[in-house]
Motif scaffolding. Sequence first.
Motif, PDB file in Angstrom:
ATOM      1  N   ALA A   1     -21.233   1.732 -11.015  1.00  0.00           N
ATOM      2  CA  ALA A   1     -21.701   0.417 -10.579  1.00  0.00           C
ATOM      3  C   ALA A   1     -22.057   0.398  -9.094  1.00  0.00           C
ATOM      4  O   ALA A   1     -22.700  -0.539  -8.619  1.00  0.00           O
ATOM      5  CB  ALA A   1     -20.633  -0.642 -10.874  1.00  0.00           C
ATOM      6  N   ALA A   2     -21.650   1.443  -8.363  1.00  0.00           N
ATOM      7  CA  ALA A   2     -21.931   1.505  -6.924  1.00  0.00           C
ATOM      8  C   ALA A   2     -23.302   2.121  -6.637  1.00  0.00           C
ATOM      9  O   ALA A   2     -23.596   2.471  -5.494  1.00  0.00           O
ATOM     10  CB  ALA A   2     -20.845   2.311  -6.223  1.00  0.00           C
ATOM     11  N   LYS A   3     -24.145   2.226  -7.662  1.00  0.00           N
ATOM     12  CA  LYS A   3     -25.419   2.933  -7.494  1.00  0.00           C
ATOM     13  C   LYS A   3     -26.308   2.308  -6.427  1.00  0.00           C
ATOM     14  O   LYS A   3     -26.881   3.016  -5.583  1.00  0.00           O
ATOM     15  CB  LYS A   3     -26.161   2.980  -8.830  1.00  0.00           C
TER      16      LYS A   3
ATOM     17  N   SER B   1       0.833  -1.209   0.000  1.00  0.00           N
ATOM     18  CA  SER B   1       0.000   0.000   0.000  1.00  0.00           C
ATOM     19  C   SER B   1       0.863   1.253   0.000  1.00  0.00           C
ATOM     20  O   SER B   1       0.499   2.269  -0.603  1.00  0.00           O
ATOM     21  CB  SER B   1      -0.929   0.007   1.216  1.00  0.00           C
ATOM     22  N   GLU B   2       2.014   1.201   0.656  1.00  0.00           N
ATOM     23  CA  GLU B   2       2.927   2.353   0.664  1.00  0.00           C
ATOM     24  C   GLU B   2       3.424   2.674  -0.741  1.00  0.00           C
ATOM     25  O   GLU B   2       3.794   3.818  -1.035  1.00  0.00           O
ATOM     26  CB  GLU B   2       4.131   2.069   1.569  1.00  0.00           C
ATOM     27  N   GLN B   3       3.445   1.655  -1.605  1.00  0.00           N
ATOM     28  CA  GLN B   3       3.958   1.843  -2.953  1.00  0.00           C
ATOM     29  C   GLN B   3       2.837   2.032  -3.988  1.00  0.00           C
ATOM     30  O   GLN B   3       3.064   1.897  -5.181  1.00  0.00           O
ATOM     31  CB  GLN B   3       4.848   0.669  -3.355  1.00  0.00           C
ATOM     32  N   GLY B   4       1.641   2.332  -3.499  1.00  0.00           N
ATOM     33  CA  GLY B   4       0.578   2.715  -4.409  1.00  0.00           C
ATOM     34  C   GLY B   4      -0.435   1.652  -4.733  1.00  0.00           C
ATOM     35  O   GLY B   4      -1.264   1.859  -5.621  1.00  0.00           O
ATOM     36  N   ASN B   5      -0.442   0.516  -4.050  1.00  0.00           N
ATOM     37  CA  ASN B   5      -1.411  -0.529  -4.331  1.00  0.00           C
ATOM     38  C   ASN B   5      -2.688  -0.239  -3.549  1.00  0.00           C
ATOM     39  O   ASN B   5      -2.753  -0.421  -2.336  1.00  0.00           O
ATOM     40  CB  ASN B   5      -0.841  -1.899  -3.938  1.00  0.00           C
ATOM     41  N   GLU B   6      -3.706   0.233  -4.242  1.00  0.00           N
ATOM     42  CA  GLU B   6      -4.939   0.664  -3.583  1.00  0.00           C
ATOM     43  C   GLU B   6      -5.688  -0.504  -2.954  1.00  0.00           C
ATOM     44  O   GLU B   6      -6.318  -0.361  -1.901  1.00  0.00           O
ATOM     45  CB  GLU B   6      -5.838   1.399  -4.565  1.00  0.00           C
ATOM     46  N   HIS B   7      -5.631  -1.688  -3.590  1.00  0.00           N
ATOM     47  CA  HIS B   7      -6.298  -2.855  -3.009  1.00  0.00           C
ATOM     48  C   HIS B   7      -5.643  -3.222  -1.682  1.00  0.00           C
ATOM     49  O   HIS B   7      -6.326  -3.597  -0.723  1.00  0.00           O
ATOM     50  CB  HIS B   7      -6.216  -4.030  -3.983  1.00  0.00           C
ATOM     51  N   ALA B   8      -4.326  -3.084  -1.611  1.00  0.00           N
ATOM     52  CA  ALA B   8      -3.613  -3.385  -0.366  1.00  0.00           C
ATOM     53  C   ALA B   8      -4.031  -2.427   0.738  1.00  0.00           C
ATOM     54  O   ALA B   8      -4.264  -2.834   1.883  1.00  0.00           O
ATOM     55  CB  ALA B   8      -2.104  -3.312  -0.602  1.00  0.00           C
TER      56      ALA B   8
ATOM     57  N   THR C   1     -13.060   3.235  -4.951  1.00  0.00           N
ATOM     58  CA  THR C   1     -14.484   3.472  -4.679  1.00  0.00           C
ATOM     59  C   THR C   1     -14.912   2.883  -3.341  1.00  0.00           C
ATOM     60  O   THR C   1     -15.645   3.512  -2.569  1.00  0.00           O
ATOM     61  CB  THR C   1     -15.336   2.878  -5.814  1.00  0.00           C
ATOM     62  N   GLN C   2     -14.474   1.659  -3.059  1.00  0.00           N
ATOM     63  CA  GLN C   2     -14.870   1.006  -1.814  1.00  0.00           C
ATOM     64  C   GLN C   2     -14.393   1.806  -0.604  1.00  0.00           C
ATOM     65  O   GLN C   2     -15.098   1.927   0.401  1.00  0.00           O
ATOM     66  CB  GLN C   2     -14.291  -0.410  -1.763  1.00  0.00           C
ATOM     67  N   ALA C   3     -13.187   2.363  -0.697  1.00  0.00           N
ATOM     68  CA  ALA C   3     -12.658   3.160   0.408  1.00  0.00           C
ATOM     69  C   ALA C   3     -13.507   4.411   0.624  1.00  0.00           C
ATOM     70  O   ALA C   3     -13.772   4.799   1.771  1.00  0.00           O
ATOM     71  CB  ALA C   3     -11.208   3.539   0.127  1.00  0.00           C
ATOM     72  N   MET C   4     -13.948   5.040  -0.450  1.00  0.00           N
ATOM     73  CA  MET C   4     -14.820   6.217  -0.326  1.00  0.00           C
ATOM     74  C   MET C   4     -16.111   5.849   0.398  1.00  0.00           C
ATOM     75  O   MET C   4     -16.567   6.571   1.291  1.00  0.00           O
ATOM     76  CB  MET C   4     -15.140   6.780  -1.711  1.00  0.00           C
ATOM     77  N   PHE C   5     -16.689   4.728  -0.003  1.00  0.00           N
ATOM     78  CA  PHE C   5     -17.935   4.278   0.636  1.00  0.00           C
ATOM     79  C   PHE C   5     -17.701   3.998   2.120  1.00  0.00           C
ATOM     80  O   PHE C   5     -18.500   4.388   2.979  1.00  0.00           O
ATOM     81  CB  PHE C   5     -18.454   3.025  -0.067  1.00  0.00           C
ATOM     82  N   ASN C   6     -16.578   3.322   2.433  1.00  0.00           N
ATOM     83  CA  ASN C   6     -16.285   2.981   3.827  1.00  0.00           C
ATOM     84  C   ASN C   6     -16.097   4.233   4.682  1.00  0.00           C
ATOM     85  O   ASN C   6     -16.527   4.278   5.840  1.00  0.00           O
ATOM     86  CB  ASN C   6     -15.031   2.110   3.893  1.00  0.00           C
ATOM     87  N   LEU C   7     -15.446   5.252   4.129  1.00  0.00           N
ATOM     88  CA  LEU C   7     -15.266   6.496   4.878  1.00  0.00           C
ATOM     89  C   LEU C   7     -16.616   7.165   5.135  1.00  0.00           C
ATOM     90  O   LEU C   7     -16.842   7.728   6.224  1.00  0.00           O
ATOM     91  CB  LEU C   7     -14.340   7.434   4.099  1.00  0.00           C
ATOM     92  N   GLY C   8     -17.511   7.109   4.152  1.00  0.00           N
ATOM     93  CA  GLY C   8     -18.853   7.642   4.375  1.00  0.00           C
ATOM     94  C   GLY C   8     -19.565   6.904   5.501  1.00  0.00           C
ATOM     95  O   GLY C   8     -20.196   7.526   6.370  1.00  0.00           O
TER      96      GLY C   8
ATOM     97  N   MET D   1      -8.337   6.276   3.949  1.00  0.00           N
ATOM     98  CA  MET D   1      -7.973   7.568   3.371  1.00  0.00           C
ATOM     99  C   MET D   1      -6.875   7.389   2.328  1.00  0.00           C
ATOM    100  O   MET D   1      -6.894   8.011   1.260  1.00  0.00           O
ATOM    101  CB  MET D   1      -7.505   8.529   4.468  1.00  0.00           C
ATOM    102  N   HIS D   2      -5.919   6.519   2.639  1.00  0.00           N
ATOM    103  CA  HIS D   2      -4.824   6.253   1.705  1.00  0.00           C
ATOM    104  C   HIS D   2      -5.359   5.616   0.425  1.00  0.00           C
ATOM    105  O   HIS D   2      -4.975   5.996  -0.684  1.00  0.00           O
ATOM    106  CB  HIS D   2      -3.803   5.329   2.372  1.00  0.00           C
ATOM    107  N   ALA D   3      -6.278   4.659   0.581  1.00  0.00           N
ATOM    108  CA  ALA D   3      -6.874   4.015  -0.592  1.00  0.00           C
ATOM    109  C   ALA D   3      -7.758   5.001  -1.355  1.00  0.00           C
ATOM    110  O   ALA D   3      -7.797   4.993  -2.588  1.00  0.00           O
ATOM    111  CB  ALA D   3      -7.688   2.798  -0.164  1.00  0.00           C
ATOM    112  N   LYS D   4      -8.443   5.861  -0.626  1.00  0.00           N
ATOM    113  CA  LYS D   4      -9.301   6.863  -1.274  1.00  0.00           C
ATOM    114  C   LYS D   4      -8.468   7.834  -2.111  1.00  0.00           C
ATOM    115  O   LYS D   4      -8.880   8.267  -3.193  1.00  0.00           O
ATOM    116  CB  LYS D   4     -10.089   7.604  -0.203  1.00  0.00           C
ATOM    117  N   SER D   5      -7.270   8.169  -1.638  1.00  0.00           N
ATOM    118  CA  SER D   5      -6.407   9.076  -2.390  1.00  0.00           C
ATOM    119  C   SER D   5      -5.972   8.461  -3.712  1.00  0.00           C
ATOM    120  O   SER D   5      -5.518   9.167  -4.612  1.00  0.00           O
ATOM    121  CB  SER D   5      -5.169   9.437  -1.557  1.00  0.00           C
ATOM    122  N   GLN D   6      -6.124   7.143  -3.822  1.00  0.00           N
ATOM    123  CA  GLN D   6      -5.804   6.434  -5.059  1.00  0.00           C
ATOM    124  C   GLN D   6      -7.080   6.105  -5.842  1.00  0.00           C
ATOM    125  O   GLN D   6      -7.098   5.206  -6.669  1.00  0.00           O
ATOM    126  CB  GLN D   6      -5.032   5.152  -4.720  1.00  0.00           C
ATOM    127  N   SER D   7      -8.163   6.843  -5.516  1.00  0.00           N
ATOM    128  CA  SER D   7      -9.444   6.744  -6.239  1.00  0.00           C
ATOM    129  C   SER D   7     -10.105   5.379  -6.089  1.00  0.00           C
ATOM    130  O   SER D   7     -10.690   4.856  -7.035  1.00  0.00           O
ATOM    131  CB  SER D   7      -9.240   7.067  -7.730  1.00  0.00           C
TER     132      SER D   7
END
Length: 683
Positions: free
Chosen positions: A587-589, A510-517, A551-558, A543-549
């Motif tokens: 698709a997250a509708k 994740s430190e190296q940019g892997n959003e799934h990680a 979607t699941q991370a955005m939903f989780n933060l909400g 937040m780190h995953a959200k910064s890499q766009s």
Amino acid sequence: MRDPGRNLLAPILLLVISLHPLSLAARPFFLILSQDDLKEASAAAPPDELVDSADWDEFGDSESRPEEELDPGSWRPMFEPDGGDPLPPAAGGSAPEELYYSGVSKMMAAASSGEGRLMEEAVSEFEDGAAAGYAHAQSALGFLYGMGQMRDRSKGKAFLYHHFAAEGGNMQSKMALAYTYMRQDMYDKAVKLYAELAEVAVNSFLITKESPVIEPVRIHNGAEENKEALRKSRGEDDEDFQILEYQAQKGNAIAMYKVGLFYYFGLRGLRRDHKKALFWFLKAVEKGEPRSMELLGEIYARGAGVERNYTKAFEWLKLASRQQLYSAYNGMGYLYVKGYGVEKKNYTKAKEYFERAAENDEAGGHYNLGVMYLKGIGVTRDVMVACKYFISAANAGQPKAFYQLAKMFHTGVGLKKNLPMATTLYKLVAERGPWGSLSRWALESYLKGDVGKAFLLYSRMAELGYEVAQSNAAWILDKYGERSMCMGEAGFCTDAERHQRSHYLWWQASEQGNEHAALLIGDAYYYGRGTERDYERAAEAYMHAKSQSNTQAMFNLGYMHEHGQGLPFDLHLAKRYYDQALENDPAAKLPVTLALASLWIRKNYADSFLVNFIDSLPEAYPKVEEWVDNVILEEGNATILTLFVCLLTVLYLRERQRRHAAAAVGVVGGQQQPIEPVVPGLN
């Protein structure tokens, strides 16, 4: 940007140079340069360390060395015993080298079989070799202590062993140390090691054009196995390759060229075989295939599978250039700079050939012109012009240009000094070094079903800083559990050790940019998987995953803002994150719509039964799921339930038939007119 004049550098306000060392979940690397980065470029002449290189010089007299010399102590003899290196004795001697390779052999056997005894013997032999000062045994111990295999995990001991191994010339320990320094922002130390490693990596690059990048294969797509990528990596067992080879045998020139290309570079899971490549390239040129001519020039210039012959190399490159293969001009220019295969050195002709390549958008042409201006070969030395050409080449993804730009960032000449940027660029180039063969061996082991050996090899690469290997090793632990043959401090890994090791590997990725990680790290903290539950750290990971766009991370933060878990209770911010998730992925509708409905209820009916019911769902769901698994899906109960459903269906259909019959009788009794049937195509 073809004119070498300085005046063309002024308009460079923003340059975006992208290189894609990773794939799938990992983000591409972007380098952004501004005018400020260039403002000090003409302040000084290039220092000796920028112009000269101890291990590699583009137009120097150094000869390319075989991979076993570039990566001493490699595990190659274990995996490629027929590649020119005899397999060292497994045991029976006291020499440190024999102990080391015996230990490596036993370690691999233990990884495949899960025999703790073999792993213990391997560690003991590494310790004996390390005590005798053998650097490669020290490197192996550094790896095992870092992972906590058959010894208590100790980062301190791992660092010391790698330090001594690096001092003794082990390149993989230098990679491990450089990555460690980089993670700790100790760029002054990391940059020196990565600079040395990058020089070794570029030693084997081609003279005409950039070779295909053999990236580590990501064996998973998030939670599932990456079947398509694995299918394309089966080498001679791949059905597509077998079809291609059949077409080549039937005389198809393009197929001949492609088969030769696969063997020359070791693509699609094939082992490199220069003799087979030479065979197919010669067959292809007999059919008039021009691209094979250029690679034949490379083969003869490098002596790959044949005796080195610069005269033949020049002839083949000249033939290729006549077929509008402009990258061949790079090889011809190189030979004129060196004076190989031609009457004598001729810098003027060399420059002309490089310019022809550059005029036809060949990155190598821009790069070689940059080298000429940097070193003052046949031209007046000019760092600004050299920098301009290197930027053009890097924009086209030329790794040697990244290497030169890294040196400029490192020394502060040509570009403003920037050690973090220099370190990053050096790392990109260094990861193409011969130690990258670990990835091929790991993938081969995985495809053969030897998950334990694949995990061990990916773990070694993970220690060297390869993000894909970190991701693959973590995924194997999560996917295969005990079948991963993970060795812990005292035998097989406990569940806790597996979770902790997986967590650590995902965190590195994740430190190296892997959003799934980053998403998985957040889940681990949120649910307490392999670590203590910590909503705040979960929010940081999301937040780190959200910064890499993601979607699941955005939903989780909400969701966390909606419930005040690890983040302040804030319905407005919750809605903002839900909306962002929908904007990022249509698709997250459905889940976003349900979440927004929950927000509306929470806002308008606070402390009501509905809110309490919604809040109870996360706790109720696991219980319902467990009841379904244990009761509904139990074999006997499932059979009874199926029969009961069938019985209800039969009764329903019979009742429906009875009602239809009664209705028909009523219609006849009422003397209603019959309805004409509708015939398709006539109405």
